[in-house]
Design an enzyme around this catalytic site. Structure first.
Site, mmCIF file in Angstrom:
data_model
loop_
_atom_site.group_PDB
_atom_site.id
_atom_site.type_symbol
_atom_site.label_atom_id
_atom_site.label_comp_id
_atom_site.label_asym_id
_atom_site.label_seq_id
_atom_site.Cartn_x
_atom_site.Cartn_y
_atom_site.Cartn_z
ATOM 1 N N ASP A 102 0.845 -1.200 0.000
ATOM 2 C CA ASP A 102 0.000 0.000 0.000
ATOM 3 C C ASP A 102 0.874 1.242 0.000
ATOM 4 O O ASP A 102 2.086 1.157 0.270
ATOM 5 C CB ASP A 102 -0.940 0.022 1.219
ATOM 6 C CG ASP A 102 -0.184 0.074 2.544
ATOM 7 O OD1 ASP A 102 0.832 -0.629 2.688
ATOM 8 O OD2 ASP A 102 -0.595 0.846 3.448
ATOM 9 N N GLU A 168 -0.011 -1.030 5.830
ATOM 10 C CA GLU A 168 1.066 -0.488 6.671
ATOM 11 C C GLU A 168 0.925 1.002 6.883
ATOM 12 O O GLU A 168 1.160 1.518 7.970
ATOM 13 C CB GLU A 168 2.430 -0.797 6.045
ATOM 14 C CG GLU A 168 3.589 -0.663 7.025
ATOM 15 C CD GLU A 168 4.234 0.711 7.046
ATOM 16 O OE1 GLU A 168 5.106 0.948 7.872
ATOM 17 O OE2 GLU A 168 3.861 1.581 6.221
HETATM 18 C C1 LIG Z 1 9.132 3.774 7.595
HETATM 19 C C2 LIG Z 1 7.965 3.267 6.758
HETATM 20 N N1 LIG Z 1 8.337 3.239 5.396
HETATM 21 C C3 LIG Z 1 6.765 4.162 6.928
HETATM 22 O O1 LIG Z 1 6.570 5.076 6.167
HETATM 23 N N2 LIG Z 1 5.951 3.896 7.955
HETATM 24 C C4 LIG Z 1 4.805 4.705 8.290
HETATM 25 C C5 LIG Z 1 3.894 3.802 9.067
HETATM 26 C C6 LIG Z 1 2.812 4.425 9.849
HETATM 27 C C7 LIG Z 1 1.728 5.025 9.381
HETATM 28 N N3 LIG Z 1 0.996 5.354 10.479
HETATM 29 C C8 LIG Z 1 1.671 4.945 11.512
HETATM 30 N N4 LIG Z 1 2.763 4.366 11.136
HETATM 31 C C9 LIG Z 1 5.232 5.933 9.070
HETATM 32 O O2 LIG Z 1 6.301 5.914 9.703
HETATM 33 O O3 LIG Z 1 4.488 6.938 9.021
HETATM 34 ZN ZN LIG Z 2 6.958 2.031 4.194
HETATM 35 ZN ZN LIG Z 3 5.350 4.985 4.474
#
Ligand SMILES: C[C@H](N)C(=O)N[C@@H](Cc1c[nH]cn1)C(=O)O
Ligand SMILES: [Zn+2]
Ligand SMILES: [Zn+2]
Length: 480
Positions: A102, A168
Site C-alpha cells: 500500500d 502499513e
Molecule cells: C518507515 C515506513 N516506510 C513508513 O513510512 N511507515 C509509516 C507507518 C505508519 C503510518 N501510520 C503509523 N505508522 C510511518 O512511519 O508513518
Molecule cells: Zn513504508
Molecule cells: Zn510509508
C-alpha cells in the site's frame, strides 16, 4: 568463503530495464490504504504481486484479514504470503522478508511535478512516483532477486518466506494477530531463522545503512462540533461559537515551534540518555547539509547533527497533520465549518508505553478544551498505534548484511535508527523470537510520504544486488 555473485550481478544489470518496467506497473496501481474508495486498488496491487511471484514459481497465498476495525463495511486487504523455492530446501537457512504494497495518498494538485501514479524517470535516473521508494521498489526488489537467480542459473541460497501487507500506511491493521498465529509451530512462518525488512531509507545520499531501531507512532483525532450544519460567516459570524476556532487553539497548544511537546508528563516516560549512547552520534556519517537537502530548506530545529539525530531517533515528536472538514480549497469561501477533526501523531521512543501516552494525551486535550469554556462538543480518540522497536545489531543477520553492503557499495554501512515507524517489526521479533534487520534501499532525498517521491535508478538496481547478496552472505555466516 565469499560467495561468487558475479553472474547474479550481471543478470541484474542486464535486466534493469525490465525491473524498472515492473516498478512502473506497480506504481500505476493507486493502492492507497487510507482511502476507502481505493480499497479495490490495494487488493489489485496485492494480486499483482502475488501473480508476479507465482509466475516465478513461488508458492503464494492471499490470506484474508477480516473487516477493518471501526469500518465494518470494509474488508482489509489480504496478507500476501509466500515461500520460495516452493519446496523447502533442507539444510538451508530460512529468511522471512516483509514489505508493504500500500502507499500514502497522492494527488497531482498536492504539488507533484508529474502524475504521482505514472512512473517518470528523469535524465539523472530519478524515478518519480508514489510508492517508488515506500515500499514498492524494495518489495519488487525481492521479486527481481528471485528472477535474476533463475535467469543467471544460480542456486537460490536460502529458503525465502514472504509477508507483504496492504495496510502499513494505516497502522498495519489486522496484521499483528495474523503474524503471531503464523509463527506458531506447524504454521507458515514457523521455521524463520531471521527476519529482514526493506522499508526505510539511508540517512544521506552516499552511505548505506543497516537499521536497528524505529520510533513508534500513536495517531489521534480531535473532533469538535457545534452547529447542525456549515454556516454563512456573514450571517452567523459573531453569533455562534465556532468549532474551528476551538480546534486550532487546542491543536496549537500541543507543541511549540521548536518541537517541544507541551503535554505534561510525556518526557518523563522517555528513557534517559546514557554516556554510551551519546558517544554513538558523532561517528554517524550525517551532516546538517544532508538534513537541509532532504528538507529542501534550512528550517531545522537544531544547529548540530548530534541533536538533530537524537531529535529524529531517540526523542518523541508531535506532528500536526491536518483538519478534516475545514475549507482547504483555493479561493475565499466564507464558511463556518460545523464539525472539524484535527489529526496529529506522536512518534514514541523507549520506554514510552502507548497506553500511558494515550491517557496523558486525552487528559491534556480535555483540559485545554475545558479552558476555552466553549459550548461546542469535543471528542478525542486514538486512530491507531504501533510501538517503538530497538534491537541488537550484534547478530549474524547484521554481519551478513554488512558484508553485502561492502560487496555492492564498496563501503561499510552505518548502524542507524529510524525516525519512522513500521508497526509489525516488534511483532515479528516477538513472534519469531529471531533477529530482525532493517535493510534500506532508498536514500534521504526520496521524499517518502511527500510530493515528488522518487527512488534513484542506482539505488533500485544496486539495491536488488544488495538484497540478493545479503541472502548469499546469510547462507554462509556462522551462527552468532
Ligand atoms: C518507515 C515506513 N516506510 C513508513 O513510512 N511507515 C509509516 C507507518 C505508519 C503510518 N501510520 C503509523 N505508522 C510511518 O512511519 O508513518
Ligand atoms: Zn513504508
Ligand atoms: Zn510509508
Amino acid at each position: 568463503m565469499a560467495p561468487n555473485l558475479d553472474s547474479f550481478f550481471q543478470t541484474v544489470d542486464s535486466n534493469a530495464d525490465a525491473f524498472i518496467e515492473r516498478l512502473r506497473q506497480a506504481v500505476a496501481i493507486p493502492s492507497i490504504s487510507a482511502d476507502e474508495a481505493r480499497r479495490q486498488d490495494v487488493v489489485k496491487m496485492g494480486m499483482f504481486l502475488k501473480a508476479q511471484l507465482e509466475t516465478l514459481g513461488a508458492k503464494m497465498e492471499a490470506r484474508p484479514l477480516g473487516k477493518q476495525p471501526g469500518k465494518e463495511h470494509l474488508e482489509l486487504p489480504p496478507a500476501v504470503i509466500g515461500r520460495y523455492p516452493a519446496k523447502k530446501q533442507e539444510g538451508k537457512r530460512t529468511i522471512l522478508v516483509y514489505g508493504h504494497y500500500d502507499v500514502q495518498p497522492a494527488e497531482k494538485s498536492d504539488g507533484w511535478n508529474t502524475e504521482p501514479f505514472e512512473l517518470s524517470v528523469d535524465d539523472k535516473g530519478r524515478m518519480y512516483g508514489r510508492g517508488s521508494t515506500d515500499d514498492k521498489g524494495p518489495v519488487l526488489g525481492w521479486v527481481n532477486v528471485i528472477e535474476s537467480h533463475q535467469k543467471a542459473g544460480v542456486d537460490f541460497p536460502v529458503n525465502l518466506l514472504m509477508c507483504f501487507e496492504g495496510m502499513e500506511e494505516y497502522g498495519s491493521e489486522g496484521l499483528d494477530d495474523f503474524i503471531v498465529a503464523e509463527c506458531k509451530p506447524g504454521k507458515f512462518f514457523e521455521d524463520a531463522d531471521a527476519v529482514c525488512i526493506s522499508d526505510n531509507y539511508w540517512l544521506g545520499t552516499e552511505k548505506p545503512c543497516l537499521t536497528y531501531g524505529l520510533r513508534g507512532c500513536s495517531y489521534y483525532s480531535i473532533e469538535i462540533s457545534g452547529p447542525g450544519q456549515d454556516l454563512h460567516s456573514g450571517v452567523f459570524g459573531g453569533t455562534a461559537q465556532e468549532p474551528m476556532t476551538d480546534l486550532t487553539r487546542v491543536m496549537g497548544s500541543l507543541v511549540d515551534t521548536n518541537g517541544k511537546i507541551q503535554i505534561p508528563g510525556l518526557y518523563e516516560l522517555v528513557a534517559p540518555l546514557t554516556k554510551e549512547e551519546q558517544s554513538l552520534y558523532s561517528n554517524i556519517a550525517f551532516t546538517m547539509d544532508n538534513l537541509y537537502e532532504s528538507l529542501g530548506s534550512k528550517t531545522g530545529i537544531f544547529d548540530k547533527k548530534e541533536e538533530t539525530l537524537m531529535g529524529r531517533w531517540r526523542y518523541p515528536s508531535l506532528s500536526l497533520h491536518g483538519i478534516e472538514g475545514a475549507f482547504s480549497q483555493p479561493g475565499a469561501k466564507t464558511v463556518i465549518p460545523a464539525k472539524v477533526t484535527g489529526k496529529f501523531s506522536i512518534r514514541t521512543v523507549p520506554d514510552m508505553e502507548p497506553h500511558e501516552v494515550d491517557s496523558l494525551v486525552f487528559s491534556y486535550v480535555k483540559d485545554q478544551f475545558a479552558k476555552l469554556s466553549s459550548k461546542n462538543k469535543l471528542n478525542v480518540f486514538l486512530q491507531h498505534s504501533g510501538k517503538w522497536w530497538v534491537a541488537s545489531p550484534n547478530h549474524w543477520n547484521f554481519t551478513a548484511a554488512a558484508k553485502a553492503v561492502e560487496k555492492v557499495w564498496k563501503i561499510k554501512p552505518d548502524l542507524t535508527r529510524e525516525g519512522g515507524s513500521i508497526p509489525v517489526t516488534l511483532t515479528f521479533e516477538q513472534a519469531t523470537g529471531k533477529n530482525v534487520l532493517l535493510l534500506p534501499m532508498g536514500s534521504s532525498t526520496d521524499a517518502a510520504h511527500s510530493i515528488n517521491e522518487k527512488l534513484d535508478r542506482k539505488n533500485y538496481i544496486e539495491g536488488i544486488k544488495l538484497l540478493g547478496a545479503y541472502l548469499h552472505y546469510v547462507a554462509e555466516e556462522p551462527t552468532s
